[in-house]
Design a protein around this motif. Structure first.
Motif, PDB file in Angstrom:
ATOM      1  N   PHE A  73       0.847  -1.193   0.000  1.00  0.00           N
ATOM      2  CA  PHE A  73       0.000   0.000   0.000  1.00  0.00           C
ATOM      3  C   PHE A  73       0.880   1.239   0.000  1.00  0.00           C
ATOM      4  O   PHE A  73       1.442   1.618   1.008  1.00  0.00           O
ATOM      5  N   LEU A  74       1.034   1.825  -1.181  1.00  0.00           N
ATOM      6  CA  LEU A  74       1.976   2.917  -1.359  1.00  0.00           C
ATOM      7  C   LEU A  74       1.440   4.176  -0.697  1.00  0.00           C
ATOM      8  O   LEU A  74       2.191   5.026  -0.253  1.00  0.00           O
ATOM      9  N   GLN A  75       0.128   4.296  -0.641  1.00  0.00           N
ATOM     10  CA  GLN A  75      -0.538   5.436  -0.017  1.00  0.00           C
ATOM     11  C   GLN A  75      -1.787   4.923   0.682  1.00  0.00           C
ATOM     12  O   GLN A  75      -2.391   3.945   0.235  1.00  0.00           O
ATOM     13  N   THR A  76      -2.199   5.574   1.745  1.00  0.00           N
ATOM     14  CA  THR A  76      -3.530   5.322   2.297  1.00  0.00           C
ATOM     15  C   THR A  76      -4.417   6.481   1.860  1.00  0.00           C
ATOM     16  O   THR A  76      -3.914   7.528   1.429  1.00  0.00           O
ATOM     17  N   PRO A  77      -5.735   6.306   1.960  1.00  0.00           N
ATOM     18  CA  PRO A  77      -6.620   7.428   1.622  1.00  0.00           C
ATOM     19  C   PRO A  77      -6.229   8.687   2.401  1.00  0.00           C
ATOM     20  O   PRO A  77      -6.276   9.795   1.867  1.00  0.00           O
ATOM     21  N   THR A  78      -5.817   8.532   3.674  1.00  0.00           N
ATOM     22  CA  THR A  78      -5.460   9.696   4.486  1.00  0.00           C
ATOM     23  C   THR A  78      -4.159  10.351   4.017  1.00  0.00           C
ATOM     24  O   THR A  78      -4.099  11.557   3.819  1.00  0.00           O
ATOM     25  N   THR A  79      -3.080   9.550   3.831  1.00  0.00           N
ATOM     26  CA  THR A  79      -1.802  10.168   3.423  1.00  0.00           C
ATOM     27  C   THR A  79      -1.958  10.827   2.055  1.00  0.00           C
ATOM     28  O   THR A  79      -1.478  11.935   1.839  1.00  0.00           O
ATOM     29  N   PHE A  80      -2.635  10.142   1.149  1.00  0.00           N
ATOM     30  CA  PHE A  80      -2.824  10.711  -0.184  1.00  0.00           C
ATOM     31  C   PHE A  80      -3.663  11.978  -0.108  1.00  0.00           C
ATOM     32  O   PHE A  80      -3.351  12.994  -0.724  1.00  0.00           O
TER      33      PHE A  80
END
Lengths: 554, 554
Positions: free
Chosen positions: A59-66
């Motif tokens: 998971f390169l990004q989560t909805p939050t980090t992105f």
């Protein structure tokens, strides 16, 4: 400006990020049907096999980090149900709570991706029959592999790039793997001379292989599943992976009245714009133009999706200013100890398209033979018979396969010729290459063919000649050493080692047709040069030598 | 037709082989001063280090095997003393028996190669001071290393590609190695931003390094040799390797009245023909034209010598029909765990030539980070500020350095631009690359610079600004996380982590000059995009980020 993005995995997430970099003040909403965005789709087989031990690293990004980084409103588990083009809004359902709502847009992006093909084979809808398309599929397969334990019997249906990656990874888990492929060979997008090496390699690794075989039925019983094949064979399996391709998800687009192309993908123009000027589309679901053929294609590759996304974002923000460069189908896979890949047009594609071509097949060390770790790399290139324009290439070997493919892909992108392959100034030191890189050698052999320094014969042409030898005789000469010849040769071949050829040649009748072969083609070429200059007019060198011949005939 | 070839190692042997393939009936005589022909010059350091254990594997051909295969008369230990151009003959001495004789020619090839430079430093002519140019040098060094035993003190003078290869190999033998380099950095043909990484790496490996230092004297005593440096330092050594360059062997050509060029190499035209129409020359001893600058160059590389040889043979047989394509100086070396290389024109060369350019520096994983074994690869490219034409590239990293150099070299060969780097369809699967290859990323960053999406600042420009901060204030912002910032940052930098930057920015005065940096440049770019669009006009991103800055300043 309000951008809505449908699909948050590859093309969607990349477009959203670029949109934000171009427009700090826009509203950007990303709808993703599944629970994850921007995950490593290409890594899924390797988590199953354990090469990537941490599931989280996919998971390169989560909805939050992105969302934080790109000031984007990322809504996962959220499906877009319909597009109302007249009023420029979409209807959406939050799958977590079932709530439906509408969202307006100024510009809309479709990046729905594909769904795995599940052919209507009786019994296919069982719990132990999988496809691999997303994280949920991966989790299910991984759980199955763990439950089934070591020595589980796995059947992989479909021997394309993903099918073979999964074959390797299931094998790594300790499964006994059987592969079933409908085509007469594994890796149908790769010509047989190159694919043959991989095919022998997986068999050497203990994989059971059925080619020219389709599945007629999955019969489930207490001990697992019987996979019935067209030819009558039956394979017992604990579980099955069906990897026979994917198809674009176009329902949403079609229901909205957007144009869908002849191949079943969302139709876009060169700016990645659909038939509605405010709706763009990228990724595996769209049809684009193949830059070499000018024909429509579906292309399920991550690199092109990325390029489309950047181009598309530019056009969504600045108007249609940038054309998508297109993809020539460069692809590669690691299959056990080998790497194999292709770029441009294969011989099979050229035949189908009716494009004239010539072929060179070469086998060389991937770096200087005197430096440890050198392994052979096999290269097949296709080029135009008039001007030598490079049309396609396929490569197989241990190391540096990706490098050679990238050089060929770059050359094709520049409409380069086989002469460019001989001229380019490559990075050489013994650990990396040779004074003549394998790419250079491929070019030099092609040059010798184009400038008629040597006449080549392909393995299938030799086969035809051998079939009709009784009516039309010819001399088949193995110019390798006695030792090499004794270890295996082509039936009916005379052994005239190269360094003694000049003497043998004195006894050959002048009007003979002579087919020469050596191990890989180099000594055969020298032999052809000697004989041609001694006055023999019908001398042919077997392309790829005994190495290719024995691989394709094994 | 009678061809005489002077020199049988690289260019000479290759030309002879091609001549035979083109002309079965010619007489071909090869004169080689030394005892060996066609040996693996580039492998010599690796036999000393033991990576290539078998000395014999360096000899790709013997005079007998080569003579048999190519029906050539190979005379080793045979020196050509003079060329009589009027009568088209050479005078030769057989060094084995001292016998002199003459040999006539129709066409003559000069492939004399180079000799190692031994600067006139007092004490240089001792038995424990070596150069590495041929097999005899290698044997002498290997004997010395074995005699001196483990922990022997070795000094390498000159930190070019060969000097560093020897540093690694001597280190592998257990020697304590000190490197002395006259330039301010190792690898002078590589710009500092990239060379710095290798410089720190060899120091990390325990190599002692003096840059900006020349040797003034070698003082020999019972316990070895004292190497005296200009700066006053003295290094105790058991033996010394002098690796400060080579120069073309032109005496024979000069004595025959052949033209020698401004750089001291044998002058040839684009057909590899000397000022005498019946005499051709190839290899390290000739001056050729740099295809990008149009200026003369000396090029001591194996790949170009090979290409010259083939072109030259074609022209010797068919008349002057083929022009030599030229070399753009692509070079690579493995230095311990790193690989480093360059192609085209470096920033330093562009400055010297007065050619306008822009620079992009990027650090990326060499393949997908979630797949094991990913390591950073650093890329510096130079490109034209008007049309983006790619002018040069330097690469350093663990894996795939050669691949990226070859892609850049291919692109330069086609007069390609940085837009071609972003467009080309590369071979991607997780073990080999990323959806955006490091080459693509280098191109994308360059595109952002050219299209003014971001203003870049180089480390030396930031240094200047920091020096004058009292007079001309600016805001230096580290947009990395607090954790990264605490582990080391640039003095005076504020830490505004990227994901909180939008809030911090509200308090920055609108007319501020802001210099942004992150770890490698990517987050810095996003930060610049945010601030620029918020209305800040003077925002700069530090090229290569803290990784480059800390490397060049360490």
């Amino acid at each position: 400006m309000k951008y809505l993005i449908i699909g948050g995995v590859a093309g969607g997430a990349t477009t959203a990020a670029r949109l934000r970099r171009l427009d700090e003040n826009a509203t950007i909403v990303v709808f993703e049907k599944g629970p994850y965005i921007s995950y490593a789709n290409c890594g899924l087989p390797y988590h199953i096999g354990g090469t990537i031990p941490e599931r989280n690293s996919l998971f390169l990004q989560t909805p939050t980090t992105f969302g934080n980084r790109f000031d984007a409103d990322v809504r996962v588990n959220t499906e877009v149900l319909a597009i109302d083009r007249t009023n420029k809004k979409v209807r959406v359902v939050n799958r977590a709570n079932g709530k439906e709502y509408e969202e307006k847009y100024d510009k809309l992006l479709l990046a729905p991706g594909t769904t795995a093909v599940r052919p209507p084979i009786p019994g296919i809808d069982a719990d132990n029959i999988f496809v691999l398309r997303d994280v949920a599929d991966m989790d299910a397969i991984k759980a199955m592999v763990e439950k089934a334990g070591t020595n589980a019997r796995a059947v992989v249906v479909g021997a394309g790039f993903i099918g073979l990656e999964m074959t390797e990874n299931l094998h790594k888990c300790g499964c006994a793997v059987t592969v079933v492929e409908k085509a007469p060979q594994i890796l149908p997008p790769v010509d047989w001379e190159i694919a043959a090496e991989v095919q022998h390699h997986i068999i050497d690794k203990g994989v059971k292989l059925f080619v020219n075989e389709g599945v007629t039925e999955f019969v489930h019983h207490d001990g697992g599943t019987t996979v019935r094949l067209q030819g009558g064979n039956e394979i017992e399996a604990d579980f099955v992976l069906v990897s026979v391709g994917v198809k674009p998800l176009t329902t949403l687009a079609q229901n909205a009245g957007l144009e869908v192309g002849e191949l079943g993908g969302i139709a876009v123009n060169e700016y990645m714009q659909t038939s509605d000027a405010d709706i763009y589309a990228v990724g595996d679901a769209v049809e684009t133009i193949h830059p070499m053929t000018g024909k429509k294609q579906l292309c399920y590759l991550a690199g092109p999706a990325n390029k489309q996304a950047r181009t598309c974002a530019n056009n969504m923000v600045f108007g249609n200013t940038q054309k998508y460069c297109g993809a020539i189908g460069t692809a590669i896979a690691k299959v056990f100890d080998l790497s194999v890949g292709r770029t441009g047009l294969s011989e099979r594609q050229l035949q189908t398209l009716g494009i004239p071509y010539k072929v060179s097949i070469t086998h060389t060390g991937d770096h200087a033979g005197y430096y440890p770790g050198s392994n052979p790399v096999s290269i097949k290139i296709q080029f135009a018979p008039d001007n030598g324009r490079l049309l396609g290439a396929e490569v197989c070997g241990h190391d540096g396969v990706d490098k050679r493919l990238d050089i060929f892909a770059t050359t094709i992108a520049h409409n380069g010729t086989i002469y460019d392959l001989t001229d380019f100034d490559h990075a050489y030191a013994p650990p990396f290459s040779l004074p003549k890189d394998p790419v250079t050698v491929a070019g030099l052999v092609a040059e010798n063919i184009l400038t008629e320094k040597v006449k080549m014969i392909q393995w299938y042409e030799l086969d035809e000649m051998l079939k009709h030898k009784a009516e039309k005789d010819f001399l088949l000469v193995d110019v390798r050493s006695l030792l090499e010849n004794r270890a295996g040769t082509i039936e009916g071949a005379e052994n005239y080692p190269l360094d003694e050829l000049r003497e043998y040649a004195e006894d050959i009748p002048e009007d003979s047709t002579i087919v020469i072969f050596c191990a890989i083609g180099l000594r055969g070429y020298i032999a052809c040069r000697i004989l041609t200059q001694m006055g023999f007019e019908n001398v042919y060198n077997l392309a790829g030598g005994y190495k290719t011949y024995s691989a394709v005939k094994k």
